[in-house]
Design a protein around this motif. Sequence first.
Motif, PDB file in Angstrom:
ATOM      1  N   ALA A  28     -20.284  47.022  32.309  1.00  0.00           N
ATOM      2  CA  ALA A  28     -20.647  48.314  31.666  1.00  0.00           C
ATOM      3  C   ALA A  28     -21.332  49.157  32.710  1.00  0.00           C
ATOM      4  O   ALA A  28     -21.028  50.205  32.311  1.00  0.00           O
ATOM      5  CB  ALA A  28     -21.772  47.879  30.479  1.00  0.00           C
ATOM      6  N   ALA A  29     -22.182  48.640  33.400  1.00  0.00           N
ATOM      7  CA  ALA A  29     -22.778  49.678  34.383  1.00  0.00           C
ATOM      8  C   ALA A  29     -21.901  50.043  35.331  1.00  0.00           C
ATOM      9  O   ALA A  29     -21.741  51.415  35.696  1.00  0.00           O
ATOM     10  CB  ALA A  29     -23.795  48.619  35.067  1.00  0.00           C
ATOM     11  N   ARG A  30     -20.946  49.184  35.778  1.00  0.00           N
ATOM     12  CA  ARG A  30     -19.912  49.951  36.537  1.00  0.00           C
ATOM     13  C   ARG A  30     -19.005  51.001  36.148  1.00  0.00           C
ATOM     14  O   ARG A  30     -18.788  51.943  36.746  1.00  0.00           O
ATOM     15  CB  ARG A  30     -18.853  48.681  37.183  1.00  0.00           C
ATOM     16  N   ARG A  31     -18.942  50.757  34.623  1.00  0.00           N
ATOM     17  CA  ARG A  31     -18.211  51.918  34.034  1.00  0.00           C
ATOM     18  C   ARG A  31     -18.891  53.264  33.959  1.00  0.00           C
ATOM     19  O   ARG A  31     -18.276  54.083  34.277  1.00  0.00           O
ATOM     20  CB  ARG A  31     -17.715  51.410  32.687  1.00  0.00           C
ATOM     21  N   VAL A  32     -20.206  53.182  33.678  1.00  0.00           N
ATOM     22  CA  VAL A  32     -20.803  54.367  33.784  1.00  0.00           C
ATOM     23  C   VAL A  32     -21.029  54.885  35.128  1.00  0.00           C
ATOM     24  O   VAL A  32     -20.953  56.113  35.426  1.00  0.00           O
ATOM     25  CB  VAL A  32     -22.489  54.119  33.511  1.00  0.00           C
ATOM     26  N   VAL A  33     -21.118  54.139  36.215  1.00  0.00           N
ATOM     27  CA  VAL A  33     -21.310  54.745  37.540  1.00  0.00           C
ATOM     28  C   VAL A  33     -19.832  55.060  37.929  1.00  0.00           C
ATOM     29  O   VAL A  33     -19.856  56.164  38.551  1.00  0.00           O
ATOM     30  CB  VAL A  33     -21.852  53.567  38.496  1.00  0.00           C
ATOM     31  N   ALA A  34     -18.736  54.530  37.644  1.00  0.00           N
ATOM     32  CA  ALA A  34     -17.526  55.255  37.995  1.00  0.00           C
ATOM     33  C   ALA A  34     -17.373  56.659  37.428  1.00  0.00           C
ATOM     34  O   ALA A  34     -16.862  57.599  37.677  1.00  0.00           O
ATOM     35  CB  ALA A  34     -16.340  54.146  37.444  1.00  0.00           C
ATOM     36  N   ASP A  35     -17.817  56.706  36.040  1.00  0.00           N
ATOM     37  CA  ASP A  35     -18.009  57.867  35.442  1.00  0.00           C
ATOM     38  C   ASP A  35     -18.731  59.064  36.087  1.00  0.00           C
ATOM     39  O   ASP A  35     -18.423  60.376  36.361  1.00  0.00           O
ATOM     40  CB  ASP A  35     -18.242  57.778  33.812  1.00  0.00           C
TER      41      ASP A  35
END
Length: 261
Positions: A28-35
């Motif tokens: 979930a954190a990686r998705r946020v950071v990718a965005d």
Amino acid sequence: MLIAHISDFHVFSDKPETALVRLDAEKAARRVVADLARFTPALDAVAFTGDLTDGGSAADYDLLKDILSLLQCPVYVVPGNHDRRSALRAAFRDRLPLAETGYLNYETQIGFLRILALDTLIEGRGEGALVGESLDWLAEHLLRPFEGPTLVLLHHAPFPSGMAPLDRASLISGGQELGLILGAHRGAPIVLLAGHIHRPYRAMWSGTYAAVGGSPAFQVALNLAADEHEPGLVDEPYSYSVYRFQKDGSFAVHTRFVELD
């Protein structure tokens, strides 16, 4: 200038300390950071208001830094109740102006924006506090001449959400004094950013615009009637805020949604 506000990733390298944290918190954190990384135009900085990790181990911070490595802009962090001062200091001393000992309060500047970061951590407790040393530090720094707006970052929100069980477990001391300091400020606007509540909300408090960021690790339901029991969890879209600051202190706030499985 574009500043994103995120909070409460609760990432862990081995197993979560908090039962409510999703087991795929890293994903979930990686998705946020990718965005964040693909936001256009590019962000100038990210404000990260605590509970960076769920256990505060060196391995947890190594994982967090790997997740954040996708970002080309600076990330300004403060400790949450699940962080550990010594480990956080070791992990971020090369990126932030952190003192070698004591509280993790610091001042920095990016362009025309000043950032004052406050440490509200009570080691071993869920609640937070602003001690006299930190309050004096903030008051002193706000008295220094500065023409642009100021971001004040802390984990535990001093302004109530209206959900009593969560508010009782937030900033339990120093809030009134903080309000007096902010209320007495005469100068360019201050924006106060916090976390901990795991539900985004905004307020005007002591003459200051204030906001809490949500959490991709878990989100609580909106229940303004709750008194004795904490609100339950809710499956809602995750969002973070993007602040568009002007040099004169004016700003607009935009909401950005990120889909999480």
